[in-house]
Design an enzyme around this catalytic site. Structure first.
Site, short mmCIF file in Angstrom:
data_model
loop_
_atom_site.label_atom_id
_atom_site.label_comp_id
_atom_site.label_asym_id
_atom_site.label_seq_id
_atom_site.Cartn_x
_atom_site.Cartn_y
_atom_site.Cartn_z
N ASP A 21 -68.12 4.14 -20.72
CA ASP A 21 -68.48 3.02 -19.83
C ASP A 21 -68.80 3.61 -18.45
O ASP A 21 -67.92 4.15 -17.78
CB ASP A 21 -67.29 2.06 -19.76
CG ASP A 21 -67.59 0.81 -18.97
OD1 ASP A 21 -68.47 0.85 -18.08
OD2 ASP A 21 -66.93 -0.22 -19.21
N HIS A 22 -70.07 3.49 -18.05
CA HIS A 22 -70.52 4.12 -16.82
C HIS A 22 -69.93 3.47 -15.56
O HIS A 22 -70.02 4.01 -14.46
CB HIS A 22 -72.05 4.09 -16.75
CG HIS A 22 -72.64 5.30 -16.06
ND1 HIS A 22 -71.97 6.00 -15.09
CD2 HIS A 22 -73.83 5.92 -16.20
CE1 HIS A 22 -72.73 7.00 -14.66
NE2 HIS A 22 -73.86 6.97 -15.33
N ARG A 23 -69.28 2.31 -15.72
CA ARG A 23 -68.62 1.71 -14.55
C ARG A 23 -67.35 2.47 -14.21
O ARG A 23 -66.86 2.42 -13.09
CB ARG A 23 -68.26 0.24 -14.84
CG ARG A 23 -69.47 -0.66 -15.02
CD ARG A 23 -69.05 -2.02 -15.52
NE ARG A 23 -68.42 -1.95 -16.83
CZ ARG A 23 -67.95 -3.00 -17.50
NH1 ARG A 23 -68.05 -4.21 -16.98
NH2 ARG A 23 -67.41 -2.86 -18.69
#
Ligand code: CAO
Length: 309
Positions: free
Chosen positions: A281-283
């Site tokens: 998850d790039h967040r």
């Protein structure tokens, strides 16, 4: 009927026929203008408004309706209802695929020595089973679970979950593994994998996979995972892009190992290479951390003694 088939809201179509009657051509024209972006339906305009808090459950995508095709017009068909599991997992997968800005890194791990160790361990187990031993067979997945726990400890954000603007770091290591069942995909969870040995993990995995296939997994046996592994190693393939199991923030996909010529600086050596696909998850995670996680995981799988360092 034509408008219903296309999902066209008649209240929004201007009729060009007698006394404002809506004709087929009007419905076609309206559909064309929605498709070209010239007109937005009231429903999609309402959906496009971001809800309070920024999270609208994915309702604001403003997509055009799903194509409705009369397949029987083109050939014989059979209609079968989706299983209950497929309906539930499908809704979860859709949400996770749409809502998570996910990226997948692919890598290979050299498991030549680990596989030799696994084979010799199983040979010992076979021998001891003949004299009353447990007879638990060990597959690569059990080692992968242990290797992932080591990597999760080194890179704690992979064992976290998003909670609004904060991250919850979990200090327990519960590893889910995707199990293929006649009714669809299920994800049983090995609890406290950090506190268990390879034999115990293998035994529990066997029991949980059997329960999954028999449709007898309890909700407790499928909850609490902090990270998931999806292994297609027993089937085949090279790489794939697994979907993260929210609220987890990463998942490891594993495919079938193959013997490959690897350059050691002087010559090509035959080495058993395991394809790994890490979706994150790039967040929460950035590309450098993901690459480091994969490199470290590969080092552990290459030589498990590194866990001791
Ligand atoms: N490379 C090469 N061989 C592998 C391997 C790998 N990465 N992983 C497993 N194998 C071998 C095993 O050693 C075993 O070989 P033998 O029968 O010769 O001993 C054989 O493949 C079968 O293994 P398995 O699949 O029964 O066992 P497992 O522990 O690897 O996996 C389970 C267990 C339950 C995860 C698996 O049966 C399964 O359901 N996999 C599918 C998961 C899935 O559907 N994922 C996709 C989710 S997204 O839709």
């Amino acid at each position: 009927k034509f408008a219903r088939e296309l999902g066209v809201p008649l209240a929004e179509v201007k009729g060009s026929g007698l006394k404002g009657r809506i004709t087929e051509a009007d419905v076609q024209g309206f559909t064309r203008s929605v498709m070209s972006g010239a007109v937005q339906t009231l429903a999609s305009a309402a959906q496009n408004k971001p809800a309070a808090g920024g999270s609208d459950g994915g309702a604001g995508l403003g997509l055009i309706p799903w194509p409705k095709v009369d397949f029987a017009k083109f050939g014989p068909i059979e209609r079968k209802e989706l299983s209950r599991i497929k309906k539930i997992s499908g809704a979860n997968l859709l949400r996770n695929a749409i809502m998570i800005p996910a990226v997948t890194n692919h890598d290979d791990a050299d498991i030549t020595d680990l596989e030799a160790f696994r084979v010799s361990t199983n040979a010992e187990t076979d021998k001891s089973a003949k004299s009353g031993g447990t007879g638990v067979k060990v597959t690569m997945l059990a080692f992968l679970i242990k290797a992932c726990v080591a990597a999760l400890k080194k890179f704690p954000e992979f064992n976290s979950s998003l909670d609004g603007d904060a991250l919850i770091y979990k200090q327990y290591y519960h590893i889910g593994f995707a199990a293929d069942t006649p009714n669809g995909l299920m994800v049983p969870v090995i609890k406290d994998a950090d506190k268990k040995g390879i034999f115990q993990i293998s035994q529990e995995m066997g029991e949980l996979a059997k329960k999954a296939r028999d449709g007898k997994l309890s909700p407790a046996e499928m909850s609490g995972a902090t990270f998931t592994i999806s292994s297609l190693g027993g089937i085949g393939g090279r790489y794939f892009t697994p979907i993260i199991n929210a609220p987890e923030v990463a998942i490891l996909g594993v495919c079938r190992s193959t013997m490959e010529p690897i350059w050691d600086g002087k010559a090509f050596q035959p080495r058993l290479m395991l394809p790994l696909s890490l979706t994150w998850d790039h967040r929460v995670i950035d590309g450098a951390a993901a690459a480091r996680f994969n490199v470290y995981l590969g080092q552990i799988l290459g030589d498990f003694r590194r866990v001791l360092l």
